[in-house]
Write an enzyme that holds these catalytic residues in place. Structure first.
Site, PDB file in Angstrom:
ATOM      1  N   HIS A  11       0.845  -1.199   0.000  1.00 31.20           N
ATOM      2  CA  HIS A  11       0.000   0.000   0.000  1.00 31.20           C
ATOM      3  C   HIS A  11       0.878   1.245   0.000  1.00 31.20           C
ATOM      4  CE1 HIS A  11      -3.079  -2.926   1.527  1.00 31.20           C
ATOM      5  NE2 HIS A  11      -3.786  -2.276   0.621  1.00 31.20           N
TER       6      HIS A  11
ATOM      7  N   HIS B 149       1.076   1.274  -5.710  1.00 32.18           N
ATOM      8  CA  HIS B 149      -0.293   0.761  -5.726  1.00 32.18           C
ATOM      9  C   HIS B 149      -1.263   1.850  -6.178  1.00 32.18           C
ATOM     10  CE1 HIS B 149      -3.912  -1.387  -4.657  1.00 32.18           C
ATOM     11  NE2 HIS B 149      -4.243  -0.480  -3.756  1.00 32.18           N
TER      12      HIS B 149
ATOM     13  N   HIS C 182      -7.225   6.578  -2.789  1.00 31.20           N
ATOM     14  CA  HIS C 182      -8.062   5.617  -2.068  1.00 31.20           C
ATOM     15  C   HIS C 182      -7.335   4.891  -0.938  1.00 31.20           C
ATOM     16  CE1 HIS C 182      -5.990   2.562  -4.434  1.00 31.20           C
ATOM     17  NE2 HIS C 182      -6.525   1.648  -3.651  1.00 31.20           N
ATOM     18  N   ASP C 183      -5.996   4.888  -0.961  1.00 28.03           N
ATOM     19  CA  ASP C 183      -5.217   4.299   0.129  1.00 28.03           C
ATOM     20  C   ASP C 183      -4.206   5.295   0.682  1.00 28.03           C
ATOM     21  OD1 ASP C 183      -6.250   1.742   0.628  1.00 28.03           O
ATOM     22  OD2 ASP C 183      -5.221   0.890  -1.100  1.00 28.03           O
TER      23      ASP C 183
ATOM     24  N   ASP D 151      -9.047  -1.792  -7.741  1.00 29.48           N
ATOM     25  CA  ASP D 151      -8.312  -1.969  -6.495  1.00 29.48           C
ATOM     26  C   ASP D 151      -7.924  -3.426  -6.264  1.00 29.48           C
ATOM     27  OD1 ASP D 151      -7.171  -1.291  -4.030  1.00 29.48           O
ATOM     28  OD2 ASP D 151      -9.087  -1.428  -2.965  1.00 29.48           O
TER      29      ASP D 151
END
Length: 355
Positions: free
Chosen positions: A7, A11, A48-49, A160
């Protein structure tokens, strides 16, 4: 940049590129959404992360971390990621949304929040079920913001979890990085005398885990995604969809520009649709190519990667509990040269871990 093996910024770039590839995988899908909705998807894929701590929601709940307390054990990391992103945007030197008006900002923020929260794996089955309900009823409507947001959320979620839908070297590299991160969490949990989360014990058998993940989660997600794209691009939805997108763009433009300029409407073949932040007009993006039905570019890689993992699994000790039988990709898609190497599969129960 953080020190996470999975992560991290790679990514983020991977999910961004994958989301872009998905919406461009079928002529016309890109045109289903307004410029602002496409921008929200791109932004959500990037963040998103954001600021991921390298541990799962389950870890934070069990360890009673400040993040778990802040977000009341509900989609802890997903809330954290989107909160961090909009906190950064509050800095005037970082605010890339400065040219959005209030209504555009509210819509953008709402769609981004919905998309990022939908990446929580605890919401996976509920979200896929909602899309299946739309498919069953034939009720995809371009005029429904809820339907549009659900569609965007499915695209981001597929991006994802979509590395098994890529060539084996890419998929294997991503998997090794993710499992290394999970194993590191397991070490932390043991040191803190916490229960070791699923997938985080070094004794867990990786091949069986990956086959389960692909067949139980990834494969059904991409099947639903392909079926949804077929419905969206079907003849009975095509004209309605483009008109709806055109109207949403026009309404936003009216709210942004002076009256005399916003009232200008070009002939039906070309409408001025440039939004306030300067994305190209929808009219220039409208697909002229007839979409190919049942087009599934991800299927060969999914099948091939399952085969690779089954080959690896032959050298592992068998596990105990059989996985529930899943609907296979081969029944809906025929791809010459892809050898079906499905064998009986046994896995531990509760091996699939969210986030």
């Amino acid at each position: 940049m953080n020190n996470n093996t999975y992560h991290n910024d790679r990514h983020a770039a991977d999910v961004l590129q994958t989301a872009h590839a998905i919406i461009n995988s079928r002529p016309g899908i890109y045109n289903v959404f307004t410029d602002l909705e496409i921008f929200a998807l791109i932004f959500a894929a990037m963040i998103h992360d954001l600021a991921h701590p390298g541990t799962t929601n389950n870890f934070h709940i069990n360890a009673r971390t400040p993040l778990a307390l802040l977000y009341n054990d509900r989609s802890i990391l997903e809330n954290h990621h989107v909160s961090q992103a909009f906190t950064i945007l509050n800095n005037s030197t970082c605010n890339i949304l400065v040219n959005l008006n209030n209504e555009e900002f509210k819509e953008f923020r709402s769609v981004v929040i919905d998309m990022v929260l939908a990446t929580d794996m605890t919401a996976h089955f509920q979200n896929v079920k909602a899309i299946r309900s739309i498919l069953k009823d034939g009720d995809w409507k371009a005029t429904s913001q809820k339907t549009l947001t659900s569609t965007l959320s499915l695209i981001l979620h597929a991006a994802d979890i979509g590395n098994p839908a890529k060539p084996w070297p890419i998929h294997k590299h991503c998997t090794d990085d993710l499992m290394a991160e999970f194993r590191a969490q397991g070490v932390q949990e043991k040191a803190l005398k916490l229960p070791v989360s699923p997938l985080c014990d070094a004794k867990d058998q990786n091949a069986g885990i990956q086959i389960t993940f692909i067949e139980l989660l990834v494969q059904p997600t991409f099947l639903v995604l392909g079926d949804l794209f077929d419905m969206i691009l079907s003849n009975e939805h095509k004209d309605e969809t483009f008109i709806a997108v055109k109207n949403r763009q026009k309404e936003r433009r009216r709210a942004t520009l002076p009256l005399e300029e916003s009232e200008i409407i070009a002939p039906s073949t070309s409408v001025r649709l440039r939004s306030s932040f300067g994305i190209s007009p929808m009219s220039s993006r409208r697909a002229s190519v007839q979409p190919e039905e049942n087009f599934r570019p991800w299927v060969p890689h999914l099948l091939s990667n399952i085969g690779h993992w089954k080959d690896i699994q032959e050298g592992e000790e068998p596990l105990m509990t059989p996985i529930p039988k899943q609907k296979s990709l081969e029944k809906q898609n025929s791809h010459p040269g892809i050898h079906n190497r499905r064998k009986s599969l046994t896995v531990k129960s509760n091996q699939v871990e969210h986030k």
